[in-house]
Design a protein around this motif. Structure first.
Motif, PDB file in Angstrom:
ATOM      1  N   VAL A 237      30.654  29.875  -8.456  1.00 28.61           N
ATOM      2  CA  VAL A 237      30.167  30.986  -9.366  1.00 28.61           C
ATOM      3  C   VAL A 237      32.092  32.038  -8.498  1.00 28.61           C
ATOM      4  N   TYR A 238      31.438  31.722  -7.203  1.00 34.99           N
ATOM      5  CA  TYR A 238      33.184  32.395  -6.124  1.00 34.99           C
ATOM      6  C   TYR A 238      34.704  32.417  -6.917  1.00 34.99           C
ATOM      7  N   ASP A 239      34.230  31.686  -7.375  1.00 34.32           N
ATOM      8  CA  ASP A 239      35.769  31.155  -7.835  1.00 34.32           C
ATOM      9  C   ASP A 239      35.961  30.896  -9.020  1.00 34.32           C
ATOM     10  N   PHE A 240      34.646  31.427 -10.225  1.00 34.81           N
ATOM     11  CA  PHE A 240      35.478  31.976 -11.435  1.00 34.81           C
ATOM     12  C   PHE A 240      35.600  33.393 -10.531  1.00 34.81           C
ATOM     13  N   VAL A 241      35.239  34.124 -10.464  1.00 38.34           N
ATOM     14  CA  VAL A 241      35.599  35.670  -9.547  1.00 38.34           C
ATOM     15  C   VAL A 241      37.307  35.956  -9.593  1.00 38.34           C
ATOM     16  N   SER A 242      36.640  35.395  -7.996  1.00 38.17           N
ATOM     17  CA  SER A 242      37.983  34.463  -7.366  1.00 38.17           C
ATOM     18  C   SER A 242      39.161  34.312  -8.064  1.00 38.17           C
ATOM     19  N   LYS A 243      39.492  33.347  -9.985  1.00 36.28           N
ATOM     20  CA  LYS A 243      40.409  33.108 -10.572  1.00 36.28           C
ATOM     21  C   LYS A 243      40.328  34.027 -11.618  1.00 36.28           C
ATOM     22  N   ASN A 244      39.427  35.034 -12.126  1.00 40.81           N
ATOM     23  CA  ASN A 244      39.975  36.047 -12.511  1.00 40.81           C
ATOM     24  C   ASN A 244      39.909  37.442 -11.926  1.00 40.81           C
ATOM     25  N   ARG A 245      40.048  37.664 -10.124  1.00 40.67           N
ATOM     26  CA  ARG A 245      39.945  38.805 -10.287  1.00 40.67           C
ATOM     27  C   ARG A 245      41.531  39.894 -10.163  1.00 40.67           C
ATOM     28  N   TYR A 246      42.438  39.075 -10.452  1.00 34.54           N
ATOM     29  CA  TYR A 246      43.761  40.093 -10.734  1.00 34.54           C
ATOM     30  C   TYR A 246      43.956  40.380 -12.362  1.00 34.54           C
ATOM     31  N   LYS A 247      43.624  39.894 -12.624  1.00 37.18           N
ATOM     32  CA  LYS A 247      43.293  39.737 -14.342  1.00 37.18           C
ATOM     33  C   LYS A 247      42.581  41.101 -14.647  1.00 37.18           C
ATOM     34  N   TRP A 248      40.677  40.847 -13.725  1.00 42.59           N
ATOM     35  CA  TRP A 248      39.824  42.181 -14.357  1.00 42.59           C
ATOM     36  C   TRP A 248      40.017  43.403 -13.219  1.00 42.59           C
ATOM     37  N   PHE A 249      40.687  43.720 -11.573  1.00 45.24           N
ATOM     38  CA  PHE A 249      40.967  44.556 -10.764  1.00 45.24           C
ATOM     39  C   PHE A 249      42.529  44.749 -10.925  1.00 45.24           C
ATOM     40  N   GLY A 250      43.309  43.681 -10.947  1.00 45.88           N
ATOM     41  CA  GLY A 250      44.880  44.102 -10.918  1.00 45.88           C
ATOM     42  C   GLY A 250      45.224  44.454  -9.352  1.00 45.88           C
ATOM     43  N   LYS A 251      46.271  44.198  -8.718  1.00 45.87           N
ATOM     44  CA  LYS A 251      46.902  43.493  -7.726  1.00 45.87           C
ATOM     45  C   LYS A 251      48.528  44.389  -7.618  1.00 45.87           C
ATOM     46  N   THR A 252      48.417  44.877  -6.105  1.00 49.43           N
ATOM     47  CA  THR A 252      48.878  45.816  -6.101  1.00 49.43           C
ATOM     48  C   THR A 252      50.453  45.069  -5.530  1.00 49.43           C
ATOM     49  N   GLU A 253      51.852  44.834  -5.204  1.00 50.38           N
ATOM     50  CA  GLU A 253      53.076  44.487  -4.986  1.00 50.38           C
ATOM     51  C   GLU A 253      52.885  44.714  -4.032  1.00 50.38           C
ATOM     52  N   THR A 254      51.966  45.026  -3.063  1.00 47.20           N
ATOM     53  CA  THR A 254      52.177  45.074  -0.964  1.00 47.20           C
ATOM     54  C   THR A 254      50.874  44.879  -0.638  1.00 47.20           C
ATOM     55  N   CYS A 255      51.060  44.910   0.536  1.00 47.55           N
ATOM     56  CA  CYS A 255      49.215  45.049   1.090  1.00 47.55           C
ATOM     57  C   CYS A 255      49.012  46.333   1.873  1.00 47.55           C
ATOM     58  N   THR A 256      47.431  46.817   1.047  1.00 51.24           N
ATOM     59  CA  THR A 256      47.469  48.425   0.714  1.00 51.24           C
ATOM     60  C   THR A 256      47.451  48.605   2.684  1.00 51.24           C
ATOM     61  N   ILE A 257      48.573  50.174   3.032  1.00 48.13           N
ATOM     62  CA  ILE A 257      48.337  50.416   4.346  1.00 48.13           C
ATOM     63  C   ILE A 257      47.027  51.640   4.188  1.00 48.13           C
ATOM     64  N   PRO A 258      46.237  50.881   5.938  1.00 47.96           N
ATOM     65  CA  PRO A 258      45.142  51.690   5.786  1.00 47.96           C
ATOM     66  C   PRO A 258      45.315  53.161   6.514  1.00 47.96           C
TER      67      PRO A 258
END
Length: 145
Positions: free
Chosen positions: A110-131
């Motif tokens: 179940v974890y891997d299913f979400v993990s495999k699709n996380r960029y498609k579903w939630f997107g990604k940034t070009e760099t790490c977020t600065i807190p």
């Protein structure tokens, strides 16, 4: 030895994918519910994240997931890490640790299913977020060589 703004003694370290929107939101979720100040954070892409992974022989190229490092107790990853983290949060989230009774292979499927699709579903940034300045103290930012 690690240097950060706050003491690391006895803290559990969460390594996460710093360019993943889901992962960054998850870290913010954990921070808000970590009432006992249990965790510190580092992205897998950071120098400290890479160092901590190497020290534990974790190949982040094949294990691109959340990793929970517990002092003097090793580490957990994937669903086991998520459930051990939930156990430490305020509110009803510790009840989620009941899912540890299920076989790891099922939980990780179940974890891997979400993990495999996380960029498609939630997107990604070009760099790490600065807190934010308020949260920066919770992130491990330097290593003393």
């Amino acid at each position: 030895m690690y240097l950060c703004s706050m003491s690391m003694e006895g803290k559990k370290i969460i390594l996460f994918d710093g360019v993943c929107n889901l992962c960054n939101n998850t870290v913010n979720f954990i921070i808000k519910r970590d009432k006992n100040d249990v965790f510190r954070y580092a992205s897998l892409q950071s120098d400290i994240g890479k160092k901590l992974s190497r020290e534990r022989n974790i190949d982040t190229a094949t294990l691109d997931t959340i990793i929970l490092i517990e002092p003097d107790a090793g580490y957990h990853h994937k669903s086991t890490a998520a459930l051990h983290i939930a156990r430490q949060l305020s509110g009803g989230y510790p009840l989620l640790s009941v899912f540890l009774i299920f076989p790891k292979s099922f939980r990780d499927f179940v974890y891997d299913f979400v993990s495999k699709n996380r960029y498609k579903w939630f997107g990604k940034t070009e760099t790490c977020t600065i807190p934010t300045p308020e949260l920066k103290a919770l992130f491990i930012d330097q290593i003393i060589q």
